[in-house]
Design a protein around this motif. Structure first.
Motif, PDB file in Angstrom:
ATOM      1  N   MET A 105     -11.746  -9.154  -9.378  1.00  0.00           N
ATOM      2  CA  MET A 105     -11.161 -10.142 -10.272  1.00  0.00           C
ATOM      3  C   MET A 105     -11.213 -11.554  -9.706  1.00  0.00           C
ATOM      4  O   MET A 105     -10.577 -12.467 -10.217  1.00  0.00           O
ATOM      5  N   GLY A 106     -11.978 -11.747  -8.594  1.00  0.00           N
ATOM      6  CA  GLY A 106     -12.271 -13.090  -8.137  1.00  0.00           C
ATOM      7  C   GLY A 106     -11.645 -13.547  -6.843  1.00  0.00           C
ATOM      8  O   GLY A 106     -11.926 -14.652  -6.365  1.00  0.00           O
ATOM      9  N   LEU A 107     -10.783 -12.718  -6.213  1.00  0.00           N
ATOM     10  CA  LEU A 107     -10.186 -13.128  -4.939  1.00  0.00           C
ATOM     11  C   LEU A 107     -11.221 -13.071  -3.817  1.00  0.00           C
ATOM     12  O   LEU A 107     -12.047 -12.150  -3.775  1.00  0.00           O
ATOM     13  N   PRO A 108     -11.199 -14.005  -2.869  1.00  0.00           N
ATOM     14  CA  PRO A 108     -12.085 -13.919  -1.705  1.00  0.00           C
ATOM     15  C   PRO A 108     -11.774 -12.657  -0.896  1.00  0.00           C
ATOM     16  O   PRO A 108     -10.611 -12.270  -0.766  1.00  0.00           O
ATOM     17  N   ARG A 109     -12.808 -12.023  -0.355  1.00  0.00           N
ATOM     18  CA  ARG A 109     -12.621 -10.766   0.378  1.00  0.00           C
ATOM     19  C   ARG A 109     -11.608 -10.866   1.513  1.00  0.00           C
ATOM     20  O   ARG A 109     -10.711 -10.012   1.619  1.00  0.00           O
ATOM     21  N   PRO A 110     -11.667 -11.873   2.401  1.00  0.00           N
ATOM     22  CA  PRO A 110     -10.679 -11.937   3.486  1.00  0.00           C
ATOM     23  C   PRO A 110      -9.243 -12.003   2.966  1.00  0.00           C
ATOM     24  O   PRO A 110      -8.348 -11.355   3.517  1.00  0.00           O
ATOM     25  N   LEU A 111      -9.030 -12.793   1.914  1.00  0.00           N
ATOM     26  CA  LEU A 111      -7.694 -12.893   1.352  1.00  0.00           C
ATOM     27  C   LEU A 111      -7.261 -11.575   0.727  1.00  0.00           C
ATOM     28  O   LEU A 111      -6.119 -11.135   0.903  1.00  0.00           O
ATOM     29  N   ALA A 112      -8.159 -10.919   0.001  1.00  0.00           N
ATOM     30  CA  ALA A 112      -7.826  -9.646  -0.644  1.00  0.00           C
ATOM     31  C   ALA A 112      -7.455  -8.589   0.400  1.00  0.00           C
ATOM     32  O   ALA A 112      -6.482  -7.834   0.228  1.00  0.00           O
ATOM     33  N   ASN A 113      -8.208  -8.519   1.502  1.00  0.00           N
ATOM     34  CA  ASN A 113      -7.898  -7.556   2.566  1.00  0.00           C
ATOM     35  C   ASN A 113      -6.535  -7.846   3.194  1.00  0.00           C
ATOM     36  O   ASN A 113      -5.748  -6.931   3.455  1.00  0.00           O
ATOM     37  N   GLU A 114      -6.258  -9.127   3.444  1.00  0.00           N
ATOM     38  CA  GLU A 114      -4.977  -9.502   4.042  1.00  0.00           C
ATOM     39  C   GLU A 114      -3.820  -9.171   3.113  1.00  0.00           C
ATOM     40  O   GLU A 114      -2.795  -8.635   3.548  1.00  0.00           O
ATOM     41  N   LEU A 115      -3.980  -9.497   1.837  1.00  0.00           N
ATOM     42  CA  LEU A 115      -2.920  -9.211   0.874  1.00  0.00           C
ATOM     43  C   LEU A 115      -2.644  -7.718   0.762  1.00  0.00           C
ATOM     44  O   LEU A 115      -1.488  -7.288   0.692  1.00  0.00           O
ATOM     45  N   ALA A 116      -3.696  -6.904   0.754  1.00  0.00           N
ATOM     46  CA  ALA A 116      -3.521  -5.460   0.636  1.00  0.00           C
ATOM     47  C   ALA A 116      -2.762  -4.900   1.830  1.00  0.00           C
ATOM     48  O   ALA A 116      -1.837  -4.086   1.678  1.00  0.00           O
ATOM     49  N   ALA A 117      -3.131  -5.331   3.039  1.00  0.00           N
ATOM     50  CA  ALA A 117      -2.462  -4.832   4.241  1.00  0.00           C
ATOM     51  C   ALA A 117      -0.988  -5.231   4.253  1.00  0.00           C
ATOM     52  O   ALA A 117      -0.097  -4.405   4.508  1.00  0.00           O
ATOM     53  N   LYS A 118      -0.701  -6.483   3.961  1.00  0.00           N
ATOM     54  CA  LYS A 118       0.682  -6.953   3.977  1.00  0.00           C
ATOM     55  C   LYS A 118       1.495  -6.318   2.851  1.00  0.00           C
ATOM     56  O   LYS A 118       2.700  -6.064   3.008  1.00  0.00           O
ATOM     57  N   LEU A 119       0.842  -6.053   1.728  1.00  0.00           N
ATOM     58  CA  LEU A 119       1.516  -5.402   0.617  1.00  0.00           C
ATOM     59  C   LEU A 119       2.017  -4.018   1.009  1.00  0.00           C
ATOM     60  O   LEU A 119       3.155  -3.639   0.708  1.00  0.00           O
ATOM     61  N   LEU A 120       1.189  -3.257   1.720  1.00  0.00           N
ATOM     62  CA  LEU A 120       1.590  -1.910   2.119  1.00  0.00           C
ATOM     63  C   LEU A 120       2.714  -1.941   3.148  1.00  0.00           C
ATOM     64  O   LEU A 120       3.621  -1.106   3.104  1.00  0.00           O
ATOM     65  N   VAL A 121       2.653  -2.902   4.069  1.00  0.00           N
ATOM     66  CA  VAL A 121       3.723  -3.015   5.069  1.00  0.00           C
ATOM     67  C   VAL A 121       5.053  -3.347   4.402  1.00  0.00           C
ATOM     68  O   VAL A 121       6.074  -2.692   4.640  1.00  0.00           O
ATOM     69  N   SER A 122       5.064  -4.353   3.537  1.00  0.00           N
ATOM     70  CA  SER A 122       6.318  -4.774   2.899  1.00  0.00           C
ATOM     71  C   SER A 122       6.835  -3.714   1.937  1.00  0.00           C
ATOM     72  O   SER A 122       8.050  -3.493   1.838  1.00  0.00           O
ATOM     73  N   THR A 123       5.922  -3.012   1.258  1.00  0.00           N
ATOM     74  CA  THR A 123       6.345  -1.956   0.342  1.00  0.00           C
ATOM     75  C   THR A 123       6.993  -0.806   1.104  1.00  0.00           C
ATOM     76  O   THR A 123       7.989  -0.230   0.655  1.00  0.00           O
ATOM     77  N   GLY A 124       6.440  -0.468   2.270  1.00  0.00           N
ATOM     78  CA  GLY A 124       7.054   0.570   3.092  1.00  0.00           C
ATOM     79  C   GLY A 124       8.481   0.223   3.474  1.00  0.00           C
ATOM     80  O   GLY A 124       9.376   1.076   3.441  1.00  0.00           O
ATOM     81  N   GLU A 125       8.718  -1.031   3.820  1.00  0.00           N
ATOM     82  CA  GLU A 125      10.069  -1.455   4.178  1.00  0.00           C
ATOM     83  C   GLU A 125      11.003  -1.402   2.974  1.00  0.00           C
ATOM     84  O   GLU A 125      12.169  -1.014   3.086  1.00  0.00           O
ATOM     85  N   LEU A 126      10.495  -1.784   1.813  1.00  0.00           N
ATOM     86  CA  LEU A 126      11.304  -1.697   0.600  1.00  0.00           C
ATOM     87  C   LEU A 126      11.646  -0.245   0.259  1.00  0.00           C
ATOM     88  O   LEU A 126      12.772   0.057  -0.151  1.00  0.00           O
ATOM     89  N   LEU A 127      10.684   0.653   0.425  1.00  0.00           N
ATOM     90  CA  LEU A 127      10.913   2.062   0.110  1.00  0.00           C
ATOM     91  C   LEU A 127      11.992   2.681   0.987  1.00  0.00           C
ATOM     92  O   LEU A 127      12.752   3.541   0.540  1.00  0.00           O
ATOM     93  N   GLN A 128      12.080   2.238   2.241  1.00  0.00           N
ATOM     94  CA  GLN A 128      13.091   2.784   3.138  1.00  0.00           C
ATOM     95  C   GLN A 128      14.507   2.384   2.727  1.00  0.00           C
ATOM     96  O   GLN A 128      15.478   2.973   3.188  1.00  0.00           O
ATOM     97  N   ARG A 129      14.627   1.401   1.848  1.00  0.00           N
ATOM     98  CA  ARG A 129      15.939   0.943   1.400  1.00  0.00           C
ATOM     99  C   ARG A 129      16.323   1.537   0.049  1.00  0.00           C
ATOM    100  O   ARG A 129      17.337   1.159  -0.526  1.00  0.00           O
ATOM    101  N   ARG A 130      15.511   2.445  -0.455  1.00  0.00           N
ATOM    102  CA  ARG A 130      15.788   3.071  -1.737  1.00  0.00           C
ATOM    103  C   ARG A 130      15.779   4.575  -1.608  1.00  0.00           C
ATOM    104  O   ARG A 130      15.068   5.143  -0.787  1.00  0.00           O
TER     105      ARG A 130
END
Length: 263
Positions: free
Chosen positions: A186-211
């Motif tokens: 959908m047009g995101l630069p590859r380095p940015l897309a990879n970084e966003l995906a990795a950080k998304l999984l880390v932050s989501t894991g932390e959110l899941l531990q609080r639910r």
């Protein structure tokens, strides 16, 4: 020598660094044995541990066996020592097989995952009564507690634990890669897309531990008629949920097969 580590690959090295950094065992009380003698010597020089030979294994209080399960039958003869406790990370190798090949009831079976390399592993641990009474089980809990969370788990659940938690980082990596690919599509630069995906999984894991349940987080993000529910519909149509379930089932069954190969 309090501990000999046989097999200084990624896991053996991660454990060595974890236990020494946290003061569980002084580096000088740890011996290293690996087929790659040059690597073992380099690690020993860097960490303060010692390189040992097969003949010196009998001088260890406990031996950590961090080898591929396929080589266990051929190395078990020289691994077997008297008055030594064993801790095995070999996938699919049961407590019964360890007892039979090593000639002792002082065996502990453990199953960590790759997150041990960053001190965030989940490790299942089990052992028979002799291992508990000799302190081997408590020792293993302390050992793997230095590289993450350790769980005293019944052995009949080990292959399921392996199929989900030990193999899980690979599944999640595929999810991250696919998310990044979607971003690139959908047009995101590859380095940015990879970084966003990795950080998304880390932050989501932390959110899941609080639910209390993953569905709670999903419902918080998915507003009526919005973008997220449209994406979730696409995931259901693609069978992503079923695919992940089947991955855990397949990996669990493979763990059972690996154990049968040792019988």
């Amino acid at each position: 020598m309090k501990l000999a580590i046989v097999g200084v690959g990624k896991l053996g090295l991660a454990l060595l660094e974890g236990v020494t950094a946290r003061g569980v065992i002084p580096a000088g009380e740890i011996g290293l044995l690996d087929a790659n003698t040059v690597r073992a010597a380099e690690i020993a020089e860097r960490t303060g541990a010692s390189v040992v030979t097969r003949a010196q294994l009998g001088g260890a209080e406990r031996i950590l066996v961090a080898l591929q399960p396929r080589v266990f039958p051929e190395v078990s003869e020289w691994l077997a020592q008297e008055n030594v406790g064993y801790i095995s990370t070999m996938a699919g190798v049961s407590v019964g097989t360890l007892v039979r090949r090593l000639g002792t009831q002082r065996v502990v079976r453990v199953m960590p995952n790759l997150a041990a390399t960053i001190g965030r592993s989940q490790t299942a641990i089990t052992g028979p009564r002799d291992a508990q009474e000799a302190g081997d089980l408590a020792f293993a809990l302390d050992l793997f507690g230095a590289v993450g969370d350790a769980y005293d788990l019944p052995e009949h659940l080990f292959n399921a634990f392996t199929g989900m938690s030990a193999s899980g980082p690979a599944y999640v990596a595929v999810v991250a890669e696919a998310l990044a690919d979607g971003g690139v599509r959908m047009g995101l630069p590859r380095p940015l897309a990879n970084e966003l995906a990795a950080k998304l999984l880390v932050s989501t894991g932390e959110l899941l531990q609080r639910r209390a349940h993953p569905a709670m987080l999903k419902d918080e993000v998915a507003s009526p008629g919005g973008t997220t529910i449209a994406g979730l519909e696409a995931l259901e149509a693609a069978g992503v949920r079923g695919g992940l379930i089947r991955a855990v089932v397949a990996a669990t069954r493979r763990g059972t097969e690996l154990g049968q190969d040792q019988d």
